[in-house]
Design a protein around this motif. Structure first.
Motif, PDB file in Angstrom:
ATOM      1  N   ILE A  40      46.614  95.288 101.784  1.00 53.39           N
ATOM      2  CA  ILE A  40      46.203  96.341 102.719  1.00 53.39           C
ATOM      3  C   ILE A  40      44.925  96.014 103.483  1.00 53.39           C
ATOM      4  O   ILE A  40      44.571  96.695 104.432  1.00 53.39           O
ATOM      5  N   GLY A  41      44.203  95.003 103.059  1.00 46.61           N
ATOM      6  CA  GLY A  41      42.974  94.680 103.781  1.00 46.61           C
ATOM      7  C   GLY A  41      42.305  93.452 103.202  1.00 46.61           C
ATOM      8  O   GLY A  41      42.730  92.914 102.182  1.00 46.61           O
ATOM      9  N   PHE A  42      41.276  93.026 103.890  1.00 43.45           N
ATOM     10  CA  PHE A  42      40.493  91.919 103.339  1.00 43.45           C
ATOM     11  C   PHE A  42      39.049  92.037 103.786  1.00 43.45           C
ATOM     12  O   PHE A  42      38.743  92.605 104.832  1.00 43.45           O
ATOM     13  N   GLY A  43      38.176  91.529 102.962  1.00 42.23           N
ATOM     14  CA  GLY A  43      36.750  91.516 103.267  1.00 42.23           C
ATOM     15  C   GLY A  43      36.223  90.099 103.169  1.00 42.23           C
ATOM     16  O   GLY A  43      37.017  89.153 103.165  1.00 42.23           O
ATOM     17  N   ASN A  44      34.923  89.972 103.076  1.00 42.87           N
ATOM     18  CA  ASN A  44      34.324  88.636 103.008  1.00 42.87           C
ATOM     19  C   ASN A  44      34.638  87.933 101.690  1.00 42.87           C
ATOM     20  O   ASN A  44      34.611  86.716 101.618  1.00 42.87           O
ATOM     21  N   PHE A  45      34.925  88.717 100.647  1.00 41.94           N
ATOM     22  CA  PHE A  45      35.001  88.110  99.312  1.00 41.94           C
ATOM     23  C   PHE A  45      36.402  88.058  98.729  1.00 41.94           C
ATOM     24  O   PHE A  45      36.615  87.493  97.676  1.00 41.94           O
ATOM     25  N   GLY A  46      37.338  88.675  99.423  1.00 40.94           N
ATOM     26  CA  GLY A  46      38.690  88.633  98.895  1.00 40.94           C
ATOM     27  C   GLY A  46      39.594  89.624  99.584  1.00 40.94           C
ATOM     28  O   GLY A  46      39.197  90.309 100.524  1.00 40.94           O
TER      29      GLY A  46
ATOM     30  N   VAL B  99      42.390  92.922  99.463  1.00 45.70           N
ATOM     31  CA  VAL B  99      42.567  94.194  98.775  1.00 45.70           C
ATOM     32  C   VAL B  99      44.054  94.558  98.850  1.00 45.70           C
ATOM     33  O   VAL B  99      44.685  94.393  99.900  1.00 45.70           O
TER      34      VAL B  99
ATOM     35  N   ALA C 193      43.945 100.781  94.267  1.00 46.89           N
ATOM     36  CA  ALA C 193      43.531  99.610  95.043  1.00 46.89           C
ATOM     37  C   ALA C 193      43.157  98.506  94.064  1.00 46.89           C
ATOM     38  O   ALA C 193      42.392  98.729  93.126  1.00 46.89           O
TER      39      ALA C 193
ATOM     40  N   LYS D 224      41.352  94.976  93.948  1.00 49.63           N
ATOM     41  CA  LYS D 224      40.454  94.157  94.759  1.00 49.63           C
ATOM     42  C   LYS D 224      40.401  92.749  94.171  1.00 49.63           C
ATOM     43  O   LYS D 224      40.061  92.594  92.999  1.00 49.63           O
TER      44      LYS D 224
ATOM     45  N   ILE E 280      35.057 106.440  95.177  1.00 51.74           N
ATOM     46  CA  ILE E 280      36.265 106.039  94.447  1.00 51.74           C
ATOM     47  C   ILE E 280      35.888 105.605  93.028  1.00 51.74           C
ATOM     48  O   ILE E 280      34.791 105.104  92.793  1.00 51.74           O
TER      49      ILE E 280
HETATM   50  N1  LIG Z   1      40.035 101.720  97.758  1.00 54.12           N
HETATM   51  C1  LIG Z   1      40.580 101.317  98.911  1.00 54.12           C
HETATM   52  N2  LIG Z   1      41.593 102.013  99.466  1.00 54.12           N
HETATM   53  C2  LIG Z   1      42.156 101.611 100.629  1.00 54.12           C
HETATM   54  N3  LIG Z   1      41.769 100.521 101.305  1.00 54.12           N
HETATM   55  C3  LIG Z   1      40.757  99.796 100.822  1.00 54.12           C
HETATM   56  C4  LIG Z   1      40.107 100.137  99.596  1.00 54.12           C
HETATM   57  N4  LIG Z   1      39.131  99.228  99.358  1.00 54.12           N
HETATM   58  C5  LIG Z   1      39.177  98.378 100.380  1.00 54.12           C
HETATM   59  N5  LIG Z   1      40.149  98.697 101.271  1.00 54.12           N
HETATM   60  C6  LIG Z   1      40.518  97.984 102.506  1.00 54.12           C
HETATM   61  O1  LIG Z   1      40.234  96.615 102.344  1.00 54.12           O
HETATM   62  C7  LIG Z   1      39.224  96.184 103.292  1.00 54.12           C
HETATM   63  C8  LIG Z   1      38.301  95.215 102.617  1.00 54.12           C
HETATM   64  O2  LIG Z   1      37.557  95.896 101.639  1.00 54.12           O
HETATM   65  P1  LIG Z   1      36.324  95.222 100.922  1.00 54.12           P
HETATM   66  O3  LIG Z   1      35.675  96.258 100.090  1.00 54.12           O
HETATM   67  O4  LIG Z   1      36.755  93.959 100.252  1.00 54.12           O
HETATM   68  O5  LIG Z   1      35.409  94.702 102.082  1.00 54.12           O
HETATM   69  P2  LIG Z   1      34.422  95.492 103.050  1.00 54.12           P
HETATM   70  O6  LIG Z   1      33.671  96.525 102.260  1.00 54.12           O
HETATM   71  O7  LIG Z   1      35.219  95.956 104.219  1.00 54.12           O
HETATM   72  O8  LIG Z   1      33.461  94.360 103.477  1.00 54.12           O
HETATM   73  P3  LIG Z   1      32.674  93.305 102.588  1.00 54.12           P
HETATM   74  O9  LIG Z   1      33.540  92.075 102.559  1.00 54.12           O
HETATM   75  O10 LIG Z   1      31.410  93.110 103.313  1.00 54.12           O
HETATM   76  O11 LIG Z   1      32.489  93.901 101.208  1.00 54.12           O
HETATM   77  C9  LIG Z   1      38.557  97.465 103.765  1.00 54.12           C
HETATM   78  O12 LIG Z   1      38.042  97.325 105.041  1.00 54.12           O
HETATM   79  C10 LIG Z   1      39.714  98.459 103.718  1.00 54.12           C
HETATM   80  O13 LIG Z   1      40.528  98.306 104.851  1.00 54.12           O
END
Ligand SMILES: Nc1ncnc2c1ncn2[C@@H]1O[C@H](COP(=O)(O)OP(=O)(O)OP(=O)(O)O)[C@@H](O)[C@H]1O
Length: 110
Positions: free
Chosen positions: A46-52, A54, A67, A69, A98
């Motif tokens: 459903i998503g991704f950030g700098n570290f992995g 989601v 979720a 992670k 959460i």
């Molecule tokens: N609990 C959740 N429920 C739904 N979507 C989520 C949840 N946690 C993360 N996501 C989705 O995954 C994406 C990445 O989340 P993640 O927390 O890894 O990174 P971030 O906070 O966006 O940035 P960073 O990499 O700087 O931590 C989010 O932008 C969101 O779209």
């Protein structure tokens, strides 16, 4: 017998696993719950950030979504993860924050 009172002890310290050990100890003491990865199903990215990445998932017969992670490099991240967990515990009384349920290990293959 000679006594080398002024000898220097060579100590090699490696702190790289200190945070991993802390997480493992917390799991062993049941301060952090460990979930069997096999009980997660219907895993969808459903998503991704700098570290992995989601993922959205279901657990056992629980009908709601959770979720998951993941971390590209858990070992390198362990210190930050411990810090995030400490921060999360400070504020988890608020309904908009959460919940952290626990940790699992597995290879996501979707
Ligand atoms: N609990 C959740 N429920 C739904 N979507 C989520 C949840 N946690 C993360 N996501 C989705 O995954 C994406 C990445 O989340 P993640 O927390 O890894 O990174 P971030 O906070 O966006 O940035 P960073 O990499 O700087 O931590 C989010 O932008 C969101 O779209």
């Amino acid at each position: 017998m000679s006594n080398y009172s002024n000898s220097t002890e060579l100590t090699i310290t490696d702190n790289s696993n200190e945070w991993i050990n802390l997480i493992e100890e917390s799991i062993a003491k049941k301060q952090i719950k460990y979930y069997d990865y096999n009980h997660f199903n219907n895993i969808q990215e459903i998503g991704f950030g700098n570290f992995g990445k989601v993922y959205r998932t279901n657990w056992k017969s629980y009908h709601g979504h959770l979720a998951l992670k993941s971390f590209f490099n858990f070992n390198a991240m362990a210190k930050e993860i411990v810090n995030e967990l400490k921060l999360q515990r400070e504020i988890d009384f608020h309904e908009n924050i959460i919940r952290f349920y626990g940790i699992t290990t597995g290879i996501i293959n979707i």
